[in-house]
Design an enzyme around this catalytic site. Structure first.
Site, PDB file in Angstrom:
ATOM      1  N   ARG A 156     -58.604  35.636 -25.961  1.00  0.00           N
ATOM      2  CA  ARG A 156     -57.981  34.604 -26.760  1.00  0.00           C
ATOM      3  C   ARG A 156     -56.528  34.429 -26.316  1.00  0.00           C
ATOM      4  O   ARG A 156     -55.839  35.415 -26.081  1.00  0.00           O
ATOM      5  CB  ARG A 156     -58.026  35.073 -28.217  1.00  0.00           C
ATOM      6  CG  ARG A 156     -57.660  34.042 -29.207  1.00  0.00           C
ATOM      7  CD  ARG A 156     -57.783  34.611 -30.603  1.00  0.00           C
ATOM      8  NE  ARG A 156     -57.372  33.606 -31.568  1.00  0.00           N
ATOM      9  CZ  ARG A 156     -56.114  33.343 -31.840  1.00  0.00           C
ATOM     10  NH1 ARG A 156     -55.150  34.014 -31.247  1.00  0.00           N
ATOM     11  NH2 ARG A 156     -55.829  32.405 -32.716  1.00  0.00           N
ATOM     12  N   HIS A 160     -59.125  46.641 -27.479  1.00  0.00           N
ATOM     13  CA  HIS A 160     -59.118  46.375 -26.039  1.00  0.00           C
ATOM     14  C   HIS A 160     -60.075  47.295 -25.295  1.00  0.00           C
ATOM     15  O   HIS A 160     -60.730  46.886 -24.342  1.00  0.00           O
ATOM     16  CB  HIS A 160     -57.710  46.546 -25.468  1.00  0.00           C
ATOM     17  CG  HIS A 160     -56.672  45.733 -26.172  1.00  0.00           C
ATOM     18  ND1 HIS A 160     -55.764  46.286 -27.048  1.00  0.00           N
ATOM     19  CD2 HIS A 160     -56.426  44.408 -26.160  1.00  0.00           C
ATOM     20  CE1 HIS A 160     -54.993  45.342 -27.528  1.00  0.00           C
ATOM     21  NE2 HIS A 160     -55.372  44.179 -27.011  1.00  0.00           N
ATOM     22  N   THR A 186     -53.440  43.036 -18.696  1.00  0.00           N
ATOM     23  CA  THR A 186     -52.764  43.199 -19.987  1.00  0.00           C
ATOM     24  C   THR A 186     -51.273  43.442 -19.789  1.00  0.00           C
ATOM     25  O   THR A 186     -50.846  43.940 -18.752  1.00  0.00           O
ATOM     26  CB  THR A 186     -53.391  44.355 -20.810  1.00  0.00           C
ATOM     27  OG1 THR A 186     -52.740  44.424 -22.073  1.00  0.00           O
ATOM     28  CG2 THR A 186     -53.260  45.697 -20.111  1.00  0.00           C
ATOM     29  N   ARG A 187     -50.494  43.056 -20.831  1.00  0.00           N
ATOM     30  CA  ARG A 187     -49.056  43.359 -20.838  1.00  0.00           C
ATOM     31  C   ARG A 187     -48.719  44.154 -22.092  1.00  0.00           C
ATOM     32  O   ARG A 187     -47.563  44.361 -22.419  1.00  0.00           O
ATOM     33  CB  ARG A 187     -48.213  42.073 -20.799  1.00  0.00           C
ATOM     34  CG  ARG A 187     -48.683  40.943 -21.694  1.00  0.00           C
ATOM     35  CD  ARG A 187     -47.663  39.850 -21.788  1.00  0.00           C
ATOM     36  NE  ARG A 187     -46.920  40.000 -23.021  1.00  0.00           N
ATOM     37  CZ  ARG A 187     -47.198  39.352 -24.150  1.00  0.00           C
ATOM     38  NH1 ARG A 187     -48.194  38.488 -24.204  1.00  0.00           N
ATOM     39  NH2 ARG A 187     -46.472  39.557 -25.233  1.00  0.00           N
ATOM     40  N   HIS A 223     -55.198  49.044 -27.468  1.00  0.00           N
ATOM     41  CA  HIS A 223     -55.672  49.672 -28.699  1.00  0.00           C
ATOM     42  C   HIS A 223     -57.193  49.717 -28.647  1.00  0.00           C
ATOM     43  O   HIS A 223     -57.810  49.313 -27.670  1.00  0.00           O
ATOM     44  CB  HIS A 223     -55.156  48.877 -29.904  1.00  0.00           C
ATOM     45  CG  HIS A 223     -53.659  48.789 -29.923  1.00  0.00           C
ATOM     46  ND1 HIS A 223     -52.862  49.918 -29.969  1.00  0.00           N
ATOM     47  CD2 HIS A 223     -52.814  47.733 -29.852  1.00  0.00           C
ATOM     48  CE1 HIS A 223     -51.597  49.551 -29.935  1.00  0.00           C
ATOM     49  NE2 HIS A 223     -51.528  48.223 -29.866  1.00  0.00           N
TER      50      HIS A 223
END
Ligand code: PPS
Length: 574
Positions: free
Chosen positions: A292, A206, A198-199, A203
């Site tokens: 996605r 996730h 992740t970057r 939340h």
């Protein structure tokens, strides 16, 4: 501790090209006679992952033949490798190089990080690279912009010997090399490990997604965020890492760990997803979550997405055998308020009520201090975000006046300063044209070049004040549009920027002639005088224009205060 039972690194073995202390000392001594290249942002991150084995089987920056084969077919000696890893240097630097010579690669402070033996030197076709690797030559794609605007024209390929890894002083215990994550997995008895890339801040969606992914696979979870280079405008990694740390105890005890990856992302969609998966394989992970629009840069200015939402997942399926890492595909997670739970969108029955908050909406909520609901993010994450993204009424900002000499800039700026000081809450600094020229720019004259330097200096000081939560009021003539725009860009990246045109006409300024400068300019005693013998480019992007011909300084300052209030920079008392 043996780690041989874990998934094999890509190509079979973890690359270890760090020299031992004796050899490092030798290289440092020998480097006195070599050319030195100071690595810039992306190059340092690439070098770090080459040296620590995360890019196994790569042992250096790619040679021309490797590069050609990776760009055209994603192949490195027949092995799958989707991303060119190259070292770009300037023409001047390349001129002094010959095949077989060595270069010292240094960090910006001059510390030698590695020695590179030059095996290949060439001028790449950067348009072809953009089209083949990123599927576009549109500079709105960050990696294409990088190739077009920032990358140097010559590539140098060759094997590396590492002298020392780049030093980081932040979150040191969370920065693990592939060998270190592998040792950690062995100690913990983990063999099936799902990696999450992740970057962004994580939340609830996730957290739910990663928990489900791990549970479905009966695997442990490595939260593996990128802390190198991400997409411009992303939340800074300091804030993100504090937020990741704060949610760790939301996971079932001992099932998840956090480690940071100093990767420079390219936002390359499908190719990037494959690359990410291989890097995680090298870190010892067996599974990789692809959601996605994985590593996609979003859409171009015409609204066309650079990649399809599930292109990355398709690329992972197409290359599954060679990857060796299993994909855990995920659809978009949505919140079902009636059931207070998250669900992948493809498993939500039609007509079910769902809620989501977009990135833009979240930024707006932060900027205006509006509530961030618990169903969207955990309170501890919202707190971290609020600390570094205060509402506009608590952010720093710059009010940048521009206008002719005698237009009333200084007078209005002074009244504005006093009004803002009276309101309190933030420190106020006035950078008036004359004051700046006495203190900061005393050696400068009024040529275009000098005026530009002067305005850039003011912009730099204002950006520092703004970044640290203060108010900067700048009041130079600033006659040139392009430097004003540069300042807007620099300052709005760190807080508010408001351009104010004091649009009092030249005739009125000349009639006032409070300093007698117009008379001198007309007489030719003062050269290059703005409006008389030097240009003034009227701004077309001013947030507010005020003509002081028939307006008192107090009225003008009041108009500005009201405008700041409308923009949210002046809020209700708290
Ligand atoms: S600039 O163009 O923004 O760098 O100019 P700035 O730093 O605001 O300086 C303008 C003040 O310098 C005095 N002055 C001149 N102005 C314009 N052109 C020439 N040639 C010139 N020579 C001296 C003048 O007092 C300006 O102050 P203000 O407050 O604008 O009247």
């Amino acid at each position: 501790m043996t780690t041989d039972h874990l998934i094999a690194p890509h190509g079979g073995a973890l690359v270890d090209i760090m020299a031992d202390p004796e050899r490092s000392a030798e290289l440092r001594t020998a480097s006195r006679d070599w050319s030195s290249w100071d690595l810039h942002g992306r190059q340092i991150h690439d070098l770090e992952l080459l040296l620590n084995g995360a890019f196994s089987p790569l042992t250096g920056f790619m040679t021309e033949s490797d590069y050609d084969s990776v760009v055209a077919d994603m192949r490195l000696d027949g092995l799958l490798w989707p991303m060119p890893i190259t070292l770009d240097v300037t023409e001047e630097f390349a001129e002094g190089l010959e095949l077989g010579t060595s270069i010292a690669l240094r960090d910006p402070e001059g510390v030698m990080l590695a020695a590179l033996t030059v095996e290949s030197l060439w001028r790449p076709d950067r348009v072809r690279e953009a089209e083949e690797v990123f599927g576009t030559d549109n500079p709105e794609h960050p990696a294409v912009a990088y190739l077009q605007d920032r990358a140097n024209s010559v590539y140098v390929g060759g094997t590396l010997e590492g002298v020392t890894l780049p030093t980081h002083y932040d979150f040191r215990s969370l920065r693990m090399t592939p060998a270190e994550t592998r040792t950690m997995f062995s100690k913990l008895g983990w063999t099936r490990i799902v990696a999450f890339q992740t970057r962004n801040p994580m939340h609830r969606a996730h957290v739910e997604l990663t928990m489900r992914a791990a549970a479905e696979q009966e695997a442990n979870l490595l939260i593996h965020p990128v802390v190198g280079m991400t997409k411009p405008g992303d939340v800074d990694h300091f804030t993100r890492v504090r937020a990741y740390q704060s949610i760790l105890n939301r996971y079932p005890r001992n099932t998840a760990r956090l480690s940071l990856l100093p990767l420079a992302m390219r936002m390359g969609g499908p190719r990037e997803a494959l690359w990410h998966a291989l890097i995680r394989k090298n870190h010892g992970c067996t599974h990789f979550i692809v959601g996605r629009d994985h590593a996609g840069p979003g859409s171009d200015s015409s609204g066309t997405p650079f990649y399809g939402p599930y292109d990355a997942q398709e690329a992972m399926v197409d290359n599954a055998d060679e990857l060796g890492v299993e994909m855990v595909p995920f659809k978009l997670m949505v919140y079902l308020p009636d059931e207070d739970r998250y669900q992948p969108i493809d498993q939500v029955p039609e007509d079910t009520k769902t809620l989501s908050i977009s990135g833009t909406d979240l930024r707006e909520r932060l900027a205006t201090g509006r509530e961030i609901p618990d169903w969207f993010t955990y309170p501890e994450v919202a707190d971290e975000l609020r600390k570094t993204h205060p509402p506009r009424s608590k952010q720093g900002f710059t009010v940048f006046f521009t206008g002719l000499s005698g237009s009333g800039k200084s007078t209005v700026a002074n009244v504005l300063m006093v009004k803002l000081l009276e309101m309190g809450g933030r420190p106020v600094t006035l950078l008036d044209g004359d004051i700046v020229r006495k203190n900061l720019s005393s050696e400068l004259g009024f040529s275009k070049e000098h005026r530009d330097i002067n305005i850039r200096r003011i912009g730099f000081v204002a950006s520092e004040i703004t970044k640290n939560g203060g108010i900067a009021i700048c009041a130079p003539i600033a006659p040139y549009d392009h430097v004003r725009k540069q300042n807007r860009e620099v300052i709005s990246a760190v807080g508010g920027y408001i351009l104010l045109h004091i649009s009092t006409p030249l005739e009125v300024c000349e009639q006032r002639d409070r300093k007698g400068l117009y008379a001198k300019a007309r007489a030719g005693i003062i050269k290059e005088f703005t409006g008389i013998s030097d240009p003034y480019e009227e701004p077309v992007d001013a947030d507010l224009a005020i003509d002081t011909t028939n307006v008192t300084p107090e009225e003008a300052a009041n108009q500005i205060v009201l405008h700041l209030e409308k923009l949210g920079y002046i809020g209700p008392r708290d």
